[in-house]
Design an enzyme around this catalytic site. Structure first.
Site, short mmCIF file in Angstrom:
data_model
loop_
_atom_site.label_atom_id
_atom_site.label_comp_id
_atom_site.label_asym_id
_atom_site.label_seq_id
_atom_site.Cartn_x
_atom_site.Cartn_y
_atom_site.Cartn_z
N LYS A 75 0.86 -1.19 0.00
CA LYS A 75 0.00 0.00 0.00
C LYS A 75 0.89 1.23 0.00
O LYS A 75 2.02 1.18 0.47
CB LYS A 75 -0.88 0.03 1.26
CG LYS A 75 -2.10 0.90 1.12
CD LYS A 75 -3.24 0.12 0.51
CE LYS A 75 -4.52 0.92 0.44
NZ LYS A 75 -5.67 0.00 0.22
N1 GLU Z 1 -7.39 0.18 -2.98
C1 GLU Z 1 -8.17 -1.02 -3.24
C2 GLU Z 1 -8.19 -1.92 -2.02
O1 GLU Z 1 -8.03 -1.47 -0.93
C3 GLU Z 1 -7.75 -1.72 -4.53
C4 GLU Z 1 -6.33 -2.20 -4.56
C5 GLU Z 1 -5.88 -2.70 -5.92
O2 GLU Z 1 -6.69 -2.77 -6.83
O3 GLU Z 1 -4.71 -3.03 -6.03
O4 GLU Z 1 -8.43 -3.10 -2.11
#
Ligand code: GLU
Length: 427
Positions: A117
Site C-alpha cells: 500500500k
Molecule cells: N485500494 C483497493 C483496495 O483497498 C484496490 C487495490 C488494488 O486494486 O490493487 O483493495
C-alpha cells in the site's frame, strides 16, 4: 511569503493506530494455524517500508514538502499489490496496516500477489489539478525504485482515481524508457485499463452482501440499507443495492448525514455528489445526527469510508443484522467482539471489498497479454472468484466455529505462511 508544508505523521498526536488492530487480528488467527504458527511473526513485520519526501513547486511559486510512503508488507506469494491513498490522515502506521490487509485480502481471494500500500499525507482537495499532477509524478518517481509490473503494482484508493493512475503510469514509463502499462491498475481504458474496474469494489460489496443474505435468510430485495461513505465504493454499492430492490434509508459522507425512511433516490444523490463534490445540500432526504445514524434500524450496514469507524460504543448501539465492510479496517477488534456477542454478522473487508483488487488482477493479466476481455466476461469472472472465496470462508467459519473475519484470516494466512515455509529462509 508563508510556506505551508505537509505535517509529518510521526508528529501526529492522538490518532488511533490501525497497525495495532492488524496485529491484534493476526494474534487472534495464530492459534488456528497449526504448525504454520511458527512463521506468524512474518506477518507482524512489514517486509519493506519506504518513506519518501515529495517536494513540489506550488502554483504560487513556493516550495512545499509532503510525506509519502510505499509499504510492501509481504511478497511471499507474488509481487506487491495495493492502492495509493491521498488523504490528510495518511501515516506510516496506517499504510502499514492497509498493506497488511492487502496481503490477507489477496491471499484470501487466491490472487497471485503479496500485499502493499502507498499514500501521500495531503488533502487532495486543497490542491489545483496541476499541483496534484506534480505531487503524483514526484511521488511515483521516488517510489520508482520499488514498484514495477513484476515487483509491486499500485492502484487507486481514497483520494486517487483513474487520472492519478494515468500520471503514475506515464511517469514510471518515462523513467524506464518504455510504456509499462502493467505498473499500475485502475487506469483509464485508453491506457490499458479494464472494463468493469471502476465499479468492481462496489459490485463486490454487493455480491458479498447477497451471499451473506442468502445464507442468513435476509434477502436484499426489500432490505433497509445504511451506507457510510459515498465515493467509489459506497456510492456504487448503494446504486447496485437499490437496483436489486433494497431501500437505502441513510447515507453519510465527509460533509453530511442524510436519511429518508422511504428510500433515497440514489441516481439523484450520485448526480448531486458529482456536481457539488458531496451530499451536502441534497434535497431528497433529511439531515440526521451522527449518533442517530449509527443507531438506525436496518438489515445491512455498509461502512465504506475510513478505518476505525465501528468503535465499541457504536457496536453496542447499532441496530443492523449484517455489516458489510466496504472500507478497509472499519471495525476495531474490540468492536468485533461486541458485534459477535450481539449476533450481528460481519462480512470483513478482506472479503467484502476484494472486488476491486480482483478486477485489478484481471487488468494486469490483460496488460501482460495485450488481449482485452468484454465487460460480461469480467463481471462473470469476478462473480465466480468472489463466490468461491465466500463459500470457502463461510465453510471454514462453520467448521471452526469462528467469525467470518477469523475464517478469512485462517485461509489467507495459511496460504501466505505455507509459501513462506516452502520457499525457506535465505541464507
Ligand atoms: N485500494 C483497493 C483496495 O483497498 C484496490 C487495490 C488494488 O486494486 O490493487 O483493495
Amino acid at each position: 511569503m508563508t510556506i505551508h508544508h505537509g505535517t509529518l505523521s510521526y508528529l501526529d498526536p492522538e490518532r488511533p493506530e490501525p497497525w495495532a488492530s492488524f496485529i491484534e487480528q493476526i494474534d487472534r488467527v495464530a492459534p488456528h494455524l497449526g504448525s504454520l504458527a511458527q512463521w506468524v511473526e512474518t506477518l507482524k513485520r512489514p517486509k519493506r517500508v519506504l518513506i519518501v519526501d515529495v517536494p513540489i513547486v506550488r502554483d504560487d511559486g513556493s516550495i512545499a514538502h509532503y510525506e509519502g510512503y510505499r509499504v510492501q508488507h509481504n511478497l511471499s506469494r507474488g509481487p506487491g499489490k495495493g492502492g495509493v491513498r491521498f488523504h490528510p490522515g495518511v501515516s506510516l502506521n496506517e499504510v502499514m496496516a492497509l498493506a497488511g490487509w492487502m496481503t490477507v485480502k489477496n491471499a484470501a481471494l487466491g490472487l497471485p500477489y503479496g500485499g502493499a500500500k502507498g499514500g501521500v499525507r495531503i488533502d487532495p482537495r486543497a490542491f489545483s489539478r496541476a499541483e496534484l499532477e506534480r505531487i503524483t509524478r514526484r511521488y511515483t518517481s521516488e517510489i520508482g525504485i520499488v514498484i514495477g509490473p513484476d515487483k509491486d503494482i499500485p492502484a487507486p484508493d481514497i483520494g486517487t482515481d483513474q487520472q492519478t493512475m494515468a500520471w503514475m503510469m506515464d511517469t514510471y514509463s518515462v523513467n524506464v524508457g518504455h510504456t509499462a502499462s502493467g505498473v499500475v491498475t485502475g487506469k483509464p481504458i485508453a491506457l490499458g485499463g479494464s472494463l468493469g474496474r471502476h465499479e468492481a469494489t462496489g459490485r463486490g460489496v454487493y455480491i458479498a452482501a447477497r451471499e451473506a443474505g442468502i445464507r442468513s435468510g435476509i434477502p436484499i430485495a426489500g432490505a433497509r440499507v445504511v451506507v457510510q461513505g459515498f465515493g467509489n465504493v459506497g456510492g456504487i454499492a448503494a446504486r447496485i443495492f437499490r437496483e436489486n430492490g433494497a431501500k437505502i434509508i441513510a447515507l453519510q459522507d465527509a460533509e453530511s448525514t442524510i436519511a429518508n425512511p422511504a428510500g433515497i433516490d440514489i441516481p439523484a444523490a450520485l448526480a448531486h455528489a458529482a456536481a457539488h463534490g458531496s451530499l451536502a445540500g441534497f434535497f431528497g432526504a433529511e439531515p440526521l445526527g451522527d449518533d442517530d445514524f449509527w443507531q438506525l434500524e436496518c438489515e445491512y450496514f455498509v461502512p465504506a469510508a475510513l478505518e476505525g469507524q465501528v468503535t465499541p460504543q457504536r457496536a453496542q448501539a447499532m441496530r443492523t443484522r449484517i455489516i458489510v465492510e466496504g472500507a478497509n479496517g472499519p471495525t476495531t477488534p474490540a468492536a468485533d467482539d461486541i458485534l459477535h456477542e450481539r449476533d450481528i454478522l460481519v462480512i470483513p473487508d478482506v472479503l467484502a471489498n476484494a472486488g476491486g483488487v480482483t478486477v485489478s488482477y484481471f487488468e494486469w493479466v490483460q496488460d501482460f497479454s495485450s488481449f482485452f476481455w468484454s465487460e460480461e466476461e469480467i463481471n462473470a469472472r469476478l462473480e465466480s472468484i468472489m463466490m468461491k472465496a465466500f463459500e470457502a470462508i463461510w465453510q471454514t467459519a462453520q467448521e471452526r466455529k469462528v467469525s467470518i473475519r477469523t475464517a478469512a484470516f485462517i485461509i489467507a494466512c495459511q496460504r501466505v505462511l505455507a509459501a513462506r515455509e516452502q520457499r525457506g529462509l535465505y541464507p
